[in-house]
Design an enzyme around this catalytic site. Structure first.
Site, PDB file in Angstrom:
ATOM      1  N   GLU A 120       0.879  -1.168   0.000  1.00 36.48           N
ATOM      2  CA  GLU A 120       0.000   0.000   0.000  1.00 36.48           C
ATOM      3  C   GLU A 120       0.920   1.222   0.000  1.00 36.48           C
ATOM      4  OE1 GLU A 120      -2.660   0.306   3.359  1.00 36.48           O
ATOM      5  OE2 GLU A 120      -3.466   2.200   2.586  1.00 36.48           O
ATOM      6  N   ARG A 145       5.871 -12.780   9.709  1.00 33.26           N
ATOM      7  CA  ARG A 145       6.467 -11.461   9.509  1.00 33.26           C
ATOM      8  C   ARG A 145       7.896 -11.464   9.990  1.00 33.26           C
ATOM      9  NH1 ARG A 145       2.634  -7.307   9.060  1.00 33.26           N
ATOM     10  NH2 ARG A 145       4.139  -5.663   9.480  1.00 33.26           N
ATOM     11  N   LYS A 181       5.001   0.658   8.969  1.00 39.14           N
ATOM     12  CA  LYS A 181       5.061   1.918   8.227  1.00 39.14           C
ATOM     13  C   LYS A 181       4.447   3.066   9.007  1.00 39.14           C
ATOM     14  CE  LYS A 181       3.339   0.062   4.522  1.00 39.14           C
ATOM     15  NZ  LYS A 181       2.540  -0.105   3.329  1.00 39.14           N
TER      16      LYS A 181
END
Ligand code: ATP
Ligand code: MG
Length: 555
Positions: A37, A263, A273
């Site tokens: 994104e 992750r 982020k």
């Protein structure tokens, strides 16, 4: 090769892919995607995802899409899009013609929403977002069906069309999938799939005022572009039943398979982020590419080679268990590569003046120093030697502790690639601080000449005070002292130390921006900037594994 051989030693994702190809799933095709994104810069966790998605595709000679998941125009920007492309390229991967955006598919995604409404599998809900949230239920109790759940297909089609035509304010209506309000999986409790957002989009402008929600857009983007294996992180495991519900209920030509892996988290830093963006906004760091940041751009600025980052991702590997990787794994991977490839040079961070009293005044000589002790083929360089030398303050002790074999009163030490010197006298300023050493040198101990039998316990680095160049050095440590920080943790006060008057040997005057060196005995450095002819280096990583040592001491 038998099937068994093909799977042997492979991680579970590669095994599943081999299996699906062998079974002829999706015509035996493979396509992967990396779907960021564009709401921030990529970090080291994304590097792992890029390495896995692009790396696997490359192995199978299959496409990997770089797909921007641009479904939330409120948070996304071109700056982020451009930085993401730069980072993927820098890491050494190539999407070729396979650049895509979720927004490229808005038209089709909208048609699939209509298909769900026509099948009576989606309805327009006119409750407020708060009402929707409050009727979702909990892990232990079912949700409550919306009073609008039984609207007719034609009423839903009409309302959805009016939503699209911009007749409503944000939040007045949403489109929800009609699944099961009592499902134990909250993701299946009539999830919202479209919302009104009266906002211009960075790519589609004013064309749309309704935007698909993440799960819907993501599943359909995968299927529309022909992704066969949708590799994502474990937090999406609970979303997989919804992913499959969309695939089951819509007429799509590809049936992608979602596979989750864990992750990557790295100790002493954060990989989110949003949180990294907060550090940038607060001014606590100099930007997304601050060399202390775990962003790909920060690591690049810090001087980490892309190949070392790929090697690190390879070593981390693909697993299902959540893990926090130690900083020392990242650092040792980088150090290994730099050790093999960097020329050695000498630089003094905290200079102490040394005058060699028996060296002739006003004279100097040229000595040869090898660029790499283990690699002759990397050649040699010249260093000037004379009466005035600079050494590291730390390399002298007036009252040496046990095991201190460097310079002290009356002691001898070798100046690397030069001569053995002996400390004869200490000069102090009025505050008692040592400002100069008077030494003598033994002319028969010139390095590489081989006739001297004299042996000393240690060799230190130095530069010629009359030939050295002055510049800046920035030393970095981990961003946080806390191994598992959250956004409230204070930054490590030593995370950045700037030295304005470091002294470099003269050979560095030809160095190019971006070149990396080992400063003997102090670490690996990259030439980051040249400002007004002044060189400015970043320390990439220390020489020894100081970090692991500190950790060990604590235990
Ligand atoms: P963040 O929480 O930092 O915003 P994100 O998951 O929201 O990360 P996206 O842009 O949606 O960021 O991520 C793109 C891809 O990168 C996703 O497939 C995601 O699973 C993967 N990814 C994100 N963070 C990590 C991580 N720490 N380790 C491995 N993969 C990750
Ligand atoms: Mg995300």
């Amino acid at each position: 090769m038998s099937k068994k051989d093909k799977y042997r030693g492979k991680d579970f994702i590669r095994q599943m892919i081999h299996h699906d190809i062998d079974q002829g799933v999706n015509d035996g095709r493979l396509a992967t995607r990396f779907p960021p994104e564009p709401n921030g810069y990529l970090h080291i966790g994304h590097a792992l995802s890029i390495y896995i998605n692009f790396g696997i595709a490359e192995e199978f000679d299959a496409p990997c899409y770089l797909r921007f998941d641009d479904t939330n125009p409120a948070k996304e920007s071109d700056e982020y899009v451009n930085s993401i492309m730069e980072d993927v390229k820098w890491l050494g991967f190539d999407w070729g013609n396979n650049l895509a955006h979720a927004s490229d598919y808005f038209e089709s995604i909208h048609e699939f929403a209509i298909e769900l409404i026509e099948k009576d599998l989606a309805f327009v809900d006119s409750q407020t977002s708060e009402e929707i949230r409050n009727t979702r239920g909990t892990l232990n109790s079912p949700g409550i069906e919306s009073p609008y759940r039984n609207r007719s297909v034609s009423e839903n089609l009409g309302l959805f069309n009016r939503m699209k035509n911009g007749e409503f304010e944000n939040g007045e209506h949403v489109l929800r999938a009609k699944i099961d309000m009592s499902s134990p999986n909250i993701n299946l409790r009539d999830p919202v799939i479209y919302r009104i957002l009266n906002l211009e989009h960075q790519r589609t402008g004013k064309t749309w005022c309704i935007y698909p929600m993440y799960d819907f857009a993501h599943t359909l983007s995968d299927a529309i572009e022909g992704t066969t294996h949708s590799l994502c992180t474990l937090e999406f495991e609970d979303h997989r039943p919804l992913y499959e519900w969309f695939l089951d209920n819509l007429n799509l030509s590809t049936r992608p398979r979602q596979i989750e892996f864990s992750r990557l988290n790295v100790e002493h830093t954060i990989t989110s982020k949003r949180k990294l963006g907060e550090l940038v906004d607060s001014g606590d760091v100099s930007g997304w590419d601050d060399p202390r940041m775990p962003t790909i751009s920060g690591l690049r600025k810090r001087g980490y080679p892309a190949s070392a980052l790929r090697e690190f991702c390879k070593r981390v590997g693909i697993t299902k268990k959540d893990k926090s990787i130690e900083m020392s794994l990242l650092e040792s991977t980088v150090r290994e590569e730099l050790d093999a490839t960097c020329n050695r040079v000498m630089a003094i961070m905290n200079p102490l003046k040394v005058t060699i009293k028996n060296y002739p005044d006003g004279e100097s000589e040229t000595l040869e120093a090898s660029n790499h002790p283990k690699k002759k083929e990397m050649g040699i360089r010249e260093m000037s030697f004379g009466k005035n030398i600079l050494i590291e303050k730390d390399d002298f002790m007036e009252s040496p502790e046990e095991d201190f074999y460097r310079l002290s009163p009356g002691a001898e030490v070798r100046l690397r690639y030069a001569y053995i010197i002996k400390c004869e006298e200490i000069i102090k300023d009025e505050d008692g601080e040592i400002i100069e050493l008077i030494c003598s040198y033994d002319p028969d101990t010139k390095s590489g000449v081989g006739k001297s039998k004299k042996k000393v316990k240690s060799a230190i680095h130095w530069v010629s005070a009359d030939h050295s160049i002055t510049g800046k050095v920035r030393l970095f440590e981990t961003l946080y002292s806390d191994p598992s920080p959250d956004s409230d943790s204070p930054l490590n006060p030593n995370s950045k130390i700037e030295i304005d008057e470091a002294q470099f040997e003269q050979s560095l005057s030809n160095a190019k921006i971006g070149s990396r060196f080992q400063f003997e005995r102090s670490g690996y450095f990259i030439l980051d900037e040249i400002e007004d002819e002044k060189l400015s280096f970043n320390r990439i990583v220390t020489l020894k594994d100081t970090w692991a040592k500190i950790q060990k001491k604590k235990k």
